[in-house]
Design an enzyme around this catalytic site. Structure first.
Site, PDB file in Angstrom:
ATOM      1  CB  CYS A 400       0.279  -5.733   1.920  1.00 58.51           C
ATOM      2  SG  CYS A 400       1.617  -6.729   1.240  1.00 58.51           S
ATOM      3  CG  HIS A 526      -2.670  -6.700  -1.614  1.00 59.09           C
ATOM      4  ND1 HIS A 526      -2.497  -5.368  -1.368  1.00 59.09           N
ATOM      5  CD2 HIS A 526      -1.425  -7.245  -1.659  1.00 59.09           C
ATOM      6  CE1 HIS A 526      -1.203  -5.101  -1.276  1.00 59.09           C
ATOM      7  NE2 HIS A 526      -0.531  -6.223  -1.446  1.00 59.09           N
ATOM      8  CD  GLU A 528      -5.934  -4.315  -1.579  1.00 65.39           C
ATOM      9  OE1 GLU A 528      -6.143  -5.038  -0.576  1.00 65.39           O
ATOM     10  OE2 GLU A 528      -4.792  -3.935  -1.917  1.00 65.39           O
TER      11      GLU A 528
HETATM   12  N1  GLN Z   1       7.094  -3.901   0.904  1.00 63.48           N
HETATM   13  C1  GLN Z   1       6.443  -4.993   1.591  1.00 63.48           C
HETATM   14  C2  GLN Z   1       6.913  -6.332   1.076  1.00 63.48           C
HETATM   15  O1  GLN Z   1       7.475  -6.431   0.004  1.00 63.48           O
HETATM   16  C3  GLN Z   1       4.938  -4.887   1.472  1.00 63.48           C
HETATM   17  C4  GLN Z   1       4.430  -5.078   0.083  1.00 63.48           C
HETATM   18  C5  GLN Z   1       3.034  -4.589  -0.139  1.00 63.48           C
HETATM   19  O2  GLN Z   1       2.481  -3.853   0.671  1.00 63.48           O
HETATM   20  N2  GLN Z   1       2.427  -4.966  -1.240  1.00 63.48           N
HETATM   21  O3  GLN Z   1       6.722  -7.318   1.729  1.00 63.48           O
END
Ligand code: GLN
Length: 551
Positions: A400, A526, A528
């Site tokens: 992410c 994600h 994970e």
């Molecule tokens: N801050 C980034 C976004 O909003 C990444 C978000 C995250 O890592 N969950 O896109």
């Protein structure tokens, strides 16, 4: 009977006929006793006897969900397939069991009040004074029963967050007290998880805090059937008898839950203490055998007898918190299990990298992972960590925010786009390689408004990603507002960072990877959240394999 009351009557009958049995889990004495892991382990134990279970977490805070909370307040926000931002205990539930959890599996005070107040405004309670009892408690019971009434559920485990005696959790406790009466005493049990401290000076465990905590429960009309005692040492029969006597439970139902090396051992410990037999007897469960052998073989034996060892650096900004990157640490552990290796996680604060340089922290690790995150603090240190991994050919996994950081680093240091950035950190950057998602423009409210939950991703052939997954199309969970800016796709690809996975419906880049690097994959999702101890996530598994090769 009028049409409407007929419908309500039928609904009530259906609810009353619900076949699911209930296990209510409360906590006493102190917080952080591992009620979530205990609940998940009970779920695992029951599943291993062939029962179909589900789990609910009730959180007494007024936030509608934890999505707007800082990791210091709450730890990780766990995301379900249907895009709910939930308590991290749901992560334990999904990792230990096969239960498919949705937004309905996490109930908060905020959600309950939100719903009751909306109904009040619509006029649903016209003429009445809306009160905690019965309106709030009814809403809680209704939300629990909705999950219990799902198809084929044998047992629903309901964990009440917080500690007995807190003001916040009172309505939840009152609701479960009533619910047990409604469904019949024989269809529900109360399990109370408490702390039985070992006092070194006295050389013995102390049962008094447990007695007091059970006393508080009894004051509000809840009699525990099982007491799960968290302690450093195994409880002697004498201690169990004492707790049984003062807390009014069978001595067999005083379960000793000692600290263990790995959380995945807890189901086995509870089994050895006879908990499944007690639950089967109390709830008259029709268990179909028992099989924890696979769990023992594929998870525990492997954790205990690793052949190799790897060190993975996790570079983030909530490194001192145990819970901030919970699912990441667990997914790495699962991948280590799958690779028969011991795992050492080196937690690196990206702000330290900013101060002292990457080599100080990363020169002795076998692989580097950058997890998700929000906000500007620590960003430059993460960019440095990716540069280090890329240049030194150390396996790198970006997740992410980790992917967005990888794109920024590549733009600045390889594509010559100096000062490239994400518009999250610099809205005036000349090269917004990461920018706000189209659908996010105009979104002002912060709660539950990100791109959330599962989205599909088509993998490009001849990539490491497709090789790792072994499939062309995959589905992963998301939680973000910013995204790879397609205007820069060509220049990235020309320089060697390729789009290895695409969300087909709107051509979003979901995965990037570096072709001429031993292992460099970064994804917007994600992964994970979907890893399990006995079924490691393919990307994590492949990442740890690469780390092993890199030793
Ligand atoms: N801050 C980034 C976004 O909003 C990444 C978000 C995250 O890592 N969950 O896109």
């Amino acid at each position: 009977m009028s049409g409407l009351s007929n419908i309500i009557y039928k609904k009530r009958v259906k609810e009353a006929m619900s076949v699911a049995k209930y296990i209510f889990v409360t906590g006493g004495v102190v917080s952080s006793l591992g009620k979530g892991i205990a609940s998940a382990s009970i779920g695992k134990l029951l599943e291993s006897t062939g029962l179909k279970i589900t789990l609910i977490k009730c959180d007494p805070y007024i936030n509608v969900d934890p999505g707007t909370m800082n990791p210091f307040q709450h730890g990780e926000v766990y995301v379900t397939d249907d895009g709910a931002e939930t308590d991290l205990d749901l992560g334990h539930y999904e990792r230990f069991t096969n239960a498919k959890l949705t937004k309905e599996n996490n109930i908060t005070t905020g959600k309950i009040y939100y719903s009751v107040i909306s109904k009040e405004r619509k006029g649903d309670y016209l003429g009445k004074t809306v009160q905690i009892i019965p309106h709030i408690t009814d809403e809680i019971k209704h939300s629990i029963k909705k999950v219990a009434n799902r198809k084929n559920i044998d047992v629903v485990i309901v964990e009440i967050g917080g500690t007995v005696g807190d003001i916040e959790s009172r309505p939840f406790l009152e609701a479960i007290r009533q619910l047990r009466l409604e469904v019949g005493r024989e269809n529900a049990v109360n399990i109370h998880v408490t702390l039985v401290p070992y006092i070194k000076a006295a050389g013995e465990v102390k049962t008094k805090p447990t007695q007091h905590s059970v006393g508080t429960l009894r004051e509000i009309g809840i009699m525990p059937d099982v007491i799960l005692c968290r302690s450093e040492k195994h409880l002697t029969m004498q201690a169990k008898e004492k707790i049984a006597l003062f807390c009014n439970v069978d001595k067999e139902a005083v379960i000793s839950a000692v600290d263990v090396d790995t959380i995945y051992e807890v189901p086995i410990c509870l089994y050895k203490e006879g908990l499944n037999g007690i639950l089967a007897r109390l709830l008259k469960l029709r268990c179909r055998g028992r099989n924890l052998t696979r769990w023992q073989k594929t998870v525990l034996d492997k954790i205990k007898n690793p052949v190799n060892a790897v060190t993975v650096a996790v570079v983030g900004k909530y490194i001192i918190l145990q819970d901030a990157y919970k699912s990441i640490y667990e997914a790495l552990t699962h991948a280590a299990i799958a690779n028969n290796t011991r795992l050492l996680i080196k937690r690196v604060d990206s702000e330290d990298i900013e101060k002292y340089g990457s080599h100080v922290y990363l020169n002795d690790v076998d692989a580097i992972l950058i997890p998700g995150g929000f906000g500007k603090r620590g960003i430059e240190g993460k960019i440095e960590a990716v540069r280090y991994a890329r240049e030194k050919e150390i396996p790198f996994f970006g997740i992410c925010l980790g992917m967005q950081i990888a794109a920024i680093e590549f733009a600045r240091n390889i594509c010559g786009l100096k000062k490239a950035n994400s518009t999250e950190f610099n809205s005036k950057t000349p090269y917004p390689v990461i920018s706000l998602l189209e659908e996010q423009r105009g979104v002002k409210a912060k709660g539950a408004t990100m791109r959330l939950g599962k989205y599909s991703c088509r993998l490009r052939k001849d990539t490491k990603s497709i090789k790792a997954y072994g499939r062309k199309v995959v589905s992963e969970r998301h939680r973000h507002r910013y995204e790879f800016n397609n205007r820069y796709r060509n220049i990235f690809e020309k320089n060697g960072l390729i789009a290895a996975g695409i969300y087909p419906n709107s051509d979003l880049v979901e995965i990037v990877e570096l072709a001429n690097h031993p292992w460099y994959i970064a994804c917007q999702s994600h992964p994970e959240f979907k890893s399990k101890p006995d079924i490691a996530h393919p990307l994590f598994k492949s990442f740890i394999r690469a780390a092993l090769k890199n030793r």
